[in-house]
Design a protein around this motif. Structure first.
Motif, PDB file in Angstrom:
ATOM      1  N   SER A 164      -3.902  -5.894  -4.298  1.00  0.00           N
ATOM      2  CA  SER A 164      -4.153  -4.424  -4.220  1.00  0.00           C
ATOM      3  C   SER A 164      -3.894  -3.370  -5.159  1.00  0.00           C
ATOM      4  O   SER A 164      -4.648  -2.338  -5.180  1.00  0.00           O
ATOM      5  CB  SER A 164      -3.385  -4.222  -2.998  1.00  0.00           C
ATOM      6  N   LEU A 197       0.848  -0.943   0.124  1.00  0.00           N
ATOM      7  CA  LEU A 197      -0.140   0.138   0.064  1.00  0.00           C
ATOM      8  C   LEU A 197       0.939   1.273   0.083  1.00  0.00           C
ATOM      9  O   LEU A 197       0.533   2.292  -0.621  1.00  0.00           O
ATOM     10  CB  LEU A 197      -0.931  -0.088   1.103  1.00  0.00           C
ATOM     11  N   ARG A 213      -6.051  -6.228   7.272  1.00  0.00           N
ATOM     12  CA  ARG A 213      -5.158  -5.253   6.360  1.00  0.00           C
ATOM     13  C   ARG A 213      -3.689  -6.173   6.947  1.00  0.00           C
ATOM     14  O   ARG A 213      -2.725  -5.951   5.780  1.00  0.00           O
ATOM     15  CB  ARG A 213      -5.291  -3.993   6.898  1.00  0.00           C
ATOM     16  N   ALA A 268      -6.771  -0.881  -6.845  1.00  0.00           N
ATOM     17  CA  ALA A 268      -6.686   0.478  -7.107  1.00  0.00           C
ATOM     18  C   ALA A 268      -6.883   0.881  -8.614  1.00  0.00           C
ATOM     19  O   ALA A 268      -7.940   1.970  -8.592  1.00  0.00           O
ATOM     20  CB  ALA A 268      -5.095   1.056  -6.612  1.00  0.00           C
ATOM     21  N   MET A 295      -2.876   7.266   8.079  1.00  0.00           N
ATOM     22  CA  MET A 295      -4.047   6.395   7.880  1.00  0.00           C
ATOM     23  C   MET A 295      -4.423   5.734   9.118  1.00  0.00           C
ATOM     24  O   MET A 295      -3.501   5.032   9.682  1.00  0.00           O
ATOM     25  CB  MET A 295      -3.340   5.340   6.921  1.00  0.00           C
ATOM     26  N   LEU A 333      -7.877  11.302  -0.690  1.00  0.00           N
ATOM     27  CA  LEU A 333      -6.799  10.134  -0.234  1.00  0.00           C
ATOM     28  C   LEU A 333      -5.394  10.817   0.404  1.00  0.00           C
ATOM     29  O   LEU A 333      -5.029  10.360   1.396  1.00  0.00           O
ATOM     30  CB  LEU A 333      -6.389   9.509  -1.491  1.00  0.00           C
ATOM     31  N   LEU A 365      -6.719   0.134  -1.277  1.00  0.00           N
ATOM     32  CA  LEU A 365      -6.541   1.625  -2.050  1.00  0.00           C
ATOM     33  C   LEU A 365      -7.580   2.130  -2.887  1.00  0.00           C
ATOM     34  O   LEU A 365      -7.728   1.208  -3.823  1.00  0.00           O
ATOM     35  CB  LEU A 365      -4.922   1.500  -2.837  1.00  0.00           C
ATOM     36  N   ASP A 366      -8.339   2.754  -2.515  1.00  0.00           N
ATOM     37  CA  ASP A 366      -9.628   3.369  -3.382  1.00  0.00           C
ATOM     38  C   ASP A 366      -9.093   4.531  -4.161  1.00  0.00           C
ATOM     39  O   ASP A 366      -9.532   5.567  -3.426  1.00  0.00           O
ATOM     40  CB  ASP A 366     -10.692   3.294  -2.474  1.00  0.00           C
ATOM     41  N   VAL A 412      -9.196   2.689   3.158  1.00  0.00           N
ATOM     42  CA  VAL A 412      -7.961   2.593   3.067  1.00  0.00           C
ATOM     43  C   VAL A 412      -6.934   2.412   4.376  1.00  0.00           C
ATOM     44  O   VAL A 412      -6.118   1.829   4.459  1.00  0.00           O
ATOM     45  CB  VAL A 412      -7.276   4.195   2.342  1.00  0.00           C
TER      46      VAL A 412
END
Lengths: 304, 264, 338
Positions: C142, A103, C222, C146, C286, C278, C89-90, C83
């Protein structure tokens, strides 16, 4: 024009579009191969390539002219400069992140993309920049199909670049090492391959190809702007996935397939040109969801 | 094997291969309810692959795996856990940056129901459930003897204690069968003795059957009631510890490996 | 503050066990920053009081900017679930924002619905779009996820631009301001208070979610999907829950955004919008609720302070984001202490 002529004309259009997609898709796929990173900034590297090519042509255009000769020279300079920019990006942004969670490195790539975009936005004020050339509009007519000389030169240059890449990857030490690194990095380290250097070479070549596409696209369409890498970045990524991400012949084939799909897609009633991008994104999503390994990709070990 | 119906876990004719390489070759074996069994074999024999098949992480090409008569094959890992099989991992797989208690609370997830809406509204049922989760998790931590470390970040614990967090987390899923993948790896002699005691208590006090993969033959011989031996993906022997120790096929399989000395 | 207190009291009353509660991630983690729970409650009450008194001090201009900042608090807390908590991850989060805004816009303008009646429909629409986007894609790696979310975001925007019902490129205008018990919510100050309520609600919901079974499950998935699955957690269901939760936050933001401005256009929901939200989540940190709130304020107030920089503003942000990722990937809010 007959239906056949329309389709044949779209075939030509699709080939041109596909050449751009393929050149950019190659960088995606090569970089993904060696560091398993989806380089979000790759579309912006293409955009920078367009601007560097434009800058060089503005400088030397007076001496060598702004025909295909001058453009080829600017393209060559842009490829070298942007190739090194790619290496610098990798060194500064990605290298320290290779061990970080996925990420984090994805977001870093996004940040690089934004830095590149906004640098050019700040320099140009967000306006389109006219890419002035003195390319003619001549061409040859084959039946009802008209192919411009520009289109021919463009597809030809893309083909030469791809052939050169193919030769490099299969015939040279570096090329073979690159393929080895994409299969097993740790094993390569044990075998004494300088993995860091190979990664740098991969960024150099991938970015150079994108720069070539950027310069050619600027010359062909006649204008460039800071956001031009966004859509093509997404589409080239789609092309890379269609061909199987990590596969070099796959990226070439995927680029052409997507170019042709788009060109023919706009001819389907109800889709039309305003829905063209929705059409491409739908292809992207369908491929990712149903065939994420693409046409030429190796399937991963099945894990439920 | 003394009749499949008495077995809690039953594998029959399980075959697994990756890209043409046979990893498990028609393996049949079972674990009786409330027993302590071990699975041993040289490195690369396919022991962890067998665990992964049982817990749904790998999908065998053919065969059948049942728990109390219910088919496990083709079930997803979380379903297998819900059905009553919990596991630990060979390499510690604790949730980083989370406390020991939060780690163990993960095990209670599949035994509870509250969703996002009841959490946002703080419904009484959700509050009650949260307390139950916490209580059950603390009980598991107490059981493995590290309740006083509940608030620490799990990955900062001593290695032996991290192993115990994994066991507590697995117990919190309220399993019928607990699979331990090399639980003694990296432990010193004192910690190994505590582990043997813990494994016995898991069976005696909680009635949970235990199947372990282990390289420490001393520990295996001491704690197991039945031992199965896997070599090159095939089951070559099965029996009581003294029978295994005397089996020439087992000795041959281990020849040239470090553990052979311990075995003999 | 009231819902907090009553819930806490109820919990105390029901819990006969005198053993002290152990600190967990959500509210108790927040309390750690302020030492004792009483200090925490005091600090929270202080912030709420400041927010209520704000318009008496602020100029109209600042009130409008603060309203925007509070909208971003809602949006950022929603994306934070996706996120920050679940680690997905959007890049198309603005799509949910758009679904909320357009559903309300279309229902009230084209079908003459009452604004309040359109809210449940908009929330359901957002939840359904969350399932449509998430269902087939959450199994993906992932980075593919995204890109797919980015693609969906663009599809939503392109569709809004090309469809007649969404008003095509010019969008919808003349969206009626809502009435509540005979009072029409129409001034800048009115909307400021509406967004104060929304933001506080979003913060409370986020804290409660963090401190719940589902909130912990997001973190488990996660950190280690395999281990989470081995614990009996259905990773696809848990991720989907994160998606739908995030979608609902986004839609709430969108619904009130639409009536606040009275007009919406496709460009309000562009990729840049998604990136901005974001950025706020990552800048603040985060997964950390106070960090994300801080991030939302930075992203809205920053450009106002940097107004003189003109086109350089976004570049400054982008470089900031890059530096954060390289040197402090957990964001500017301090991490959890041991």
């Amino acid at each position: 024009m007959t239906t056949f002529d329309i389709l044949a004309q779209q075939l030509v259009n699709g080939l041109v579009l596909g050449s751009f997609y393929a050149l950019v898709a190659l960088g995606y796929t090569m970089i993904f191969g060696v560091i398993k990173l989806l380089n979000f900034a790759h579309g912006d590297v293409y955009m920078i390539g367009g601007f560097v090519g434009f800058a060089v042509l503005s400088l030397v255009g007076g001496l060598v002219g702004t025909g295909w000769g001058g453009i080829a020279l600017s393209m060559f300079v842009s490829m070298i400069a942007v190739g090194f920019l790619g290496v610098v990006i990798e060194r500064i942004a990605y290298h320290p992140m290779l061990a970080a969670p996925r990420l984090s490195i994805l977001i870093t790539a996004l940040a690089v993309s934004l830095v590149l975009q906004n640098s050019v936005l700040a320099l140009t004020g967000g306006e389109f920049t006219a890419f002035r050339t003195n390319l003619g509009f001549g061409g040859i007519a084959l039946g009802g199909v008209f192919i411009t000389y520009n289109q021919m030169v463009l597809v030809g240059m893309a083909a030469i670049l791809m052939l050169a890449l193919e030769t490099f990857v299969t015939r040279t030490q570096y090329g073979r090492a690159m393929r080895a690194v994409s299969i097993d990095k740790d094993m390569c380290r044990l075998m004494g391959i300088d993995v860091t250097k190979i990664i740098a070479v991969t960024f150099l070549i991938g970015s150079a190809l994108a720069a070539a596409a950027g310069t050619m696209a600027g010359a062909y369409y006649g204008s460039i702007w800071y956001f031009m890498g966004f859509l093509i970045g997404l589409k080239a990524f789609t092309a890379a996935v269609i061909g199987g991400i990590g596969s070099i012949p796959g990226a070439m084939a995927g680029g052409l397939i997507l170019g042709l799909l788009e060109a023919f897609g706009t001819q389907i009633p109800f889709i039309g040109s305003e829905w063209k991008d929705v059409f491409s994104f739908s292809i992207l999503i369908l491929v990712l969801v149903f065939k994420p390994t693409g046409l030429f990709g190796k399937s991963e070990v099945e894990r439920m | 094997m003394s009749g499949a119906q008495k077995m809690l876990l039953n594998l029959s004719d399980v075959r697994l291969s990756f890209a043409g390489n046979t990893v498990l070759d028609h393996v049949s074996f079972g674990v009786a309810g409330g027993s302590i069994a071990s699975l041993i074999g040289p490195n690369g024999a396919g022991k962890t692959s067998l665990f992964n098949c049982i817990t749904g992480f790998y999908r065998p090409q053919s065969g059948s795996i049942t728990l109390g008569g219910e088919e496990l094959l083709r079930r997803k890992p979380h379903r297998v856990t819900q059905m009553g099989i919990a596991r630990t991992f060979q390499n510690l797989r604790l949730f980083r940056e989370m406390s020991v208690l939060e780690n163990v609370m993960a095990g209670q997830h599949c035994r509870t129901r509250a969703g996002a809406i009841s959490a946002v509204l703080r419904l009484p049922s959700q509050q009650r459930e949260e307390r139950e989760i916490r209580k059950a998790s603390e009980e598991c931590l107490d059981f493995v003897g590290i309740l006083d470390e509940a608030d620490r970040i799990a990955t900062t614990l001593a290695y032996g204690h991290q192993r115990r967090v994994e066991i507590a987390r697995a117990l919190a899923t309220q399993p019928k069968l607990l699979l331990l993948d090399e639980p003694a790896a990296g432990l010193n002699a004192g910690e190994k003795a505590t582990l043997i005691d813990l494994i016995r208590r898991i069976r005696d006090e909680r009635g949970v059957a235990v199947l372990l993969i282990e390289h420490d033959m001393g520990l295996v011989m001491k704690v197991s009631e039945r031992i199965s031996v896997l070599d090159h993906g095939a089951m070559i022997s099965e029996g009581r510890p003294d029978e295994i120790r005397a089996d020439p096929k087992v000795i041959e399989a281990y020849l040239g490996q470090d553990e052979a000395e311990e075995l003999l | 503050m009231l819902p907090f207190k009553t819930a806490a009291r109820r919990a105390e009353a029901q819990d006969n066990d005198p053993a002290p509660a152990r600190p967990l991630a959500g509210i108790t983690q927040l309390q750690q920053w302020f030492g004792r729970p009483a200090t925490f409650r005091g600090a929270m009450a202080g912030i709420v009081l400041l927010l209520i008194l704000g318009p008496f001090v602020f100029s109209q201009y600042i009130t409008v900017i603060m309203t925007n900042a509070l909208l971003y608090v809602v949006l950022c807390l929603g994306l934070n679930v996706v996120v920050g908590k679940a680690g997905l991850l959007d890049l198309g989060y603005a799509a949910f924002f758009a679904v909320g805004a357009y559903t309300t816009g279309i229902l009230t303008l084209q079908f003459g619905w009452n604004f309040w009646a359109s809210i449940p429909v908009a929330l359901v629409a957002a939840a359904i779009s969350g399932v449509i986007i998430g269902g087939p894609t959450l199994r993906l790696r992932s980075d593919y996820l995204a890109i797919v979310t980015l693609g969906f975001g663009e599809i939503v925007r392109f569709s809004a631009r090309n469809l007649e019902i969404t008003g095509a490129a010019s969008g919808l205008s003349g969206i009626q301001q809502p009435r509540l018990f005979g009072w029409t919510i129409d001034s800048a100050v009115d909307f400021y208070y509406v967004f104060v309520v929304l933001a506080i609600g979003a913060v409370i919901a986020s804290i409660r979610l963090s401190d719940s079974r589902i909130g912990r499950a997001w973190l488990y998935v996660r950190h280690d999907e395999d281990a989470a699955e081995a614990m009996g957690i259905n990773r696809v269901a848990v991720k989907l829950a994160a998606y739908v939760t995030g979608a609902i936050y986004g839609a709430i933001g969108g619904i009130f955004f639409a009536v606040n401005l009275g007009a919406i256009s496709p460009e309000s929901f562009s990729f840049e919008q998604s990136v901005l939200i974001l950025m706020a989540v990552i800048l603040g940190g985060m997964g950390k609720i106070p960090g994300v709130i801080l991030g939302a304020f930075i992203i809205v107030l920053g450009p106002e302070l940097l107004r003189d920089l003109g086109e350089l503003r976004l570049l400054v942000f982008a470089i900031g984001l890059l530096l954060i990722m390289l040197f402090r990937p957990s964001g500017i809010w301090p991490g959890r202490t041991q």
